[in-house]
Design an enzyme around this catalytic site. Structure first.
Site, PDB file in Angstrom:
ATOM      1  N   CYS A 161      30.561  60.937  61.036  1.00 31.41           N
ATOM      2  CA  CYS A 161      29.152  60.929  61.214  1.00 31.41           C
ATOM      3  C   CYS A 161      28.407  60.515  62.407  1.00 31.41           C
ATOM      4  O   CYS A 161      28.889  59.730  62.907  1.00 31.41           O
ATOM      5  CB  CYS A 161      28.964  60.636  60.031  1.00 31.41           C
ATOM      6  N   CYS A 177      25.080  59.695  62.673  1.00 33.21           N
ATOM      7  CA  CYS A 177      23.628  59.395  62.268  1.00 33.21           C
ATOM      8  C   CYS A 177      24.684  57.804  62.091  1.00 33.21           C
ATOM      9  O   CYS A 177      23.880  57.408  61.683  1.00 33.21           O
ATOM     10  CB  CYS A 177      23.547  59.936  61.776  1.00 33.21           C
ATOM     11  N   CYS A 200      32.830  64.393  58.996  1.00 32.34           N
ATOM     12  CA  CYS A 200      31.988  65.329  57.921  1.00 32.34           C
ATOM     13  C   CYS A 200      32.984  66.664  57.911  1.00 32.34           C
ATOM     14  O   CYS A 200      34.167  66.710  57.940  1.00 32.34           O
ATOM     15  CB  CYS A 200      31.139  65.751  58.777  1.00 32.34           C
ATOM     16  N   CYS A 244      30.523  64.155  53.908  1.00 28.56           N
ATOM     17  CA  CYS A 244      31.232  62.740  53.555  1.00 28.56           C
ATOM     18  C   CYS A 244      30.914  62.914  52.543  1.00 28.56           C
ATOM     19  O   CYS A 244      31.226  63.881  51.608  1.00 28.56           O
ATOM     20  CB  CYS A 244      30.588  61.917  54.907  1.00 28.56           C
ATOM     21  N   CYS A 267      22.840  64.567  53.098  1.00 30.78           N
ATOM     22  CA  CYS A 267      23.712  64.248  54.257  1.00 30.78           C
ATOM     23  C   CYS A 267      22.278  63.616  54.920  1.00 30.78           C
ATOM     24  O   CYS A 267      20.979  63.932  54.829  1.00 30.78           O
ATOM     25  CB  CYS A 267      23.424  65.524  54.396  1.00 30.78           C
TER      26      CYS A 267
HETATM   27  S1  SF4 Z   1      27.357  66.094  55.802  1.00 38.29           S
HETATM   28 FE1  SF4 Z   1      25.315  64.293  56.935  1.00 38.29          FE
HETATM   29  S2  SF4 Z   1      25.664  62.263  56.623  1.00 38.29           S
HETATM   30 FE2  SF4 Z   1      27.744  63.726  56.176  1.00 38.29          FE
HETATM   31  S3  SF4 Z   1      29.076  63.613  57.689  1.00 38.29           S
HETATM   32 FE3  SF4 Z   1      28.453  65.338  57.444  1.00 38.29          FE
HETATM   33  S4  SF4 Z   1      26.851  65.501  59.332  1.00 38.29           S
HETATM   34 FE4  SF4 Z   1      27.104  63.124  58.209  1.00 38.29          FE
END
Ligand code: SF4
Length: 121
Positions: free
Chosen positions: A60, A62, A79, A81, A90
């Site tokens: 991820c 972020c 991802c 996740c 998310c």
């Molecule tokens: S689903 Fe969203 S929060 Fe989860 S790893 Fe992927 S981009 Fe990041």
């Protein structure tokens, strides 16, 4: 000097297309939608693709990590996740449920939107 993919530190074309394809299919499979602002989607896809190049897995993009390799091994933030798989959460706003105020109507992103976001990174 012309900035190339390498000296701008962008992801490889291969990883970018792999993650784009994954994100489009996964949105469809989970009934989630991309953000109304495609630059948000594009930046997250680029971040995931860059991690795939650097770490071998789409960690991820972020979050802050003390040790990215250890996080990849732990798998929780690869991802999609665990919060996304379990609860459709998310926090990067890549996959948004239809009731989210920022959800658009798209489960696809154009190459133009991807490139224009990457040009501004
Ligand atoms: S689903 Fe969203 S929060 Fe989860 S790893 Fe992927 S981009 Fe990041």
């Amino acid at each position: 000097m012309t900035l190339t993919r390498e000296n701008k530190n962008l992801s490889s074309e291969k990883s970018l297309q792999t993650i784009k394809s994954f994100a489009e299919k996964y949105a469809n499979k989970t009934n989630t939608y991309f953000c109304i602002d495609p630059s948000v989607t594009a930046v997250v896809i680029e971040g995931l693709a860059k991690h795939k190049d650097q770490l071998g897995a789409p960690l991820c993009p972020c979050r802050h990590y003390e040790d990215k390799q250890a996080e990849v091994k732990a798998t929780y933030w690869n991802c999609p996740c665990v919060p996304m798989r379990e609860r459709k959460e998310c926090h990067c706003m890549l996959f948004l449920t239809p009731d989210n105020d920022f959800a658009g109507k798209q489960q696809q992103i154009t190459q133009e939107d991807l490139e224009s976001a990457r040009a501004n990174i």
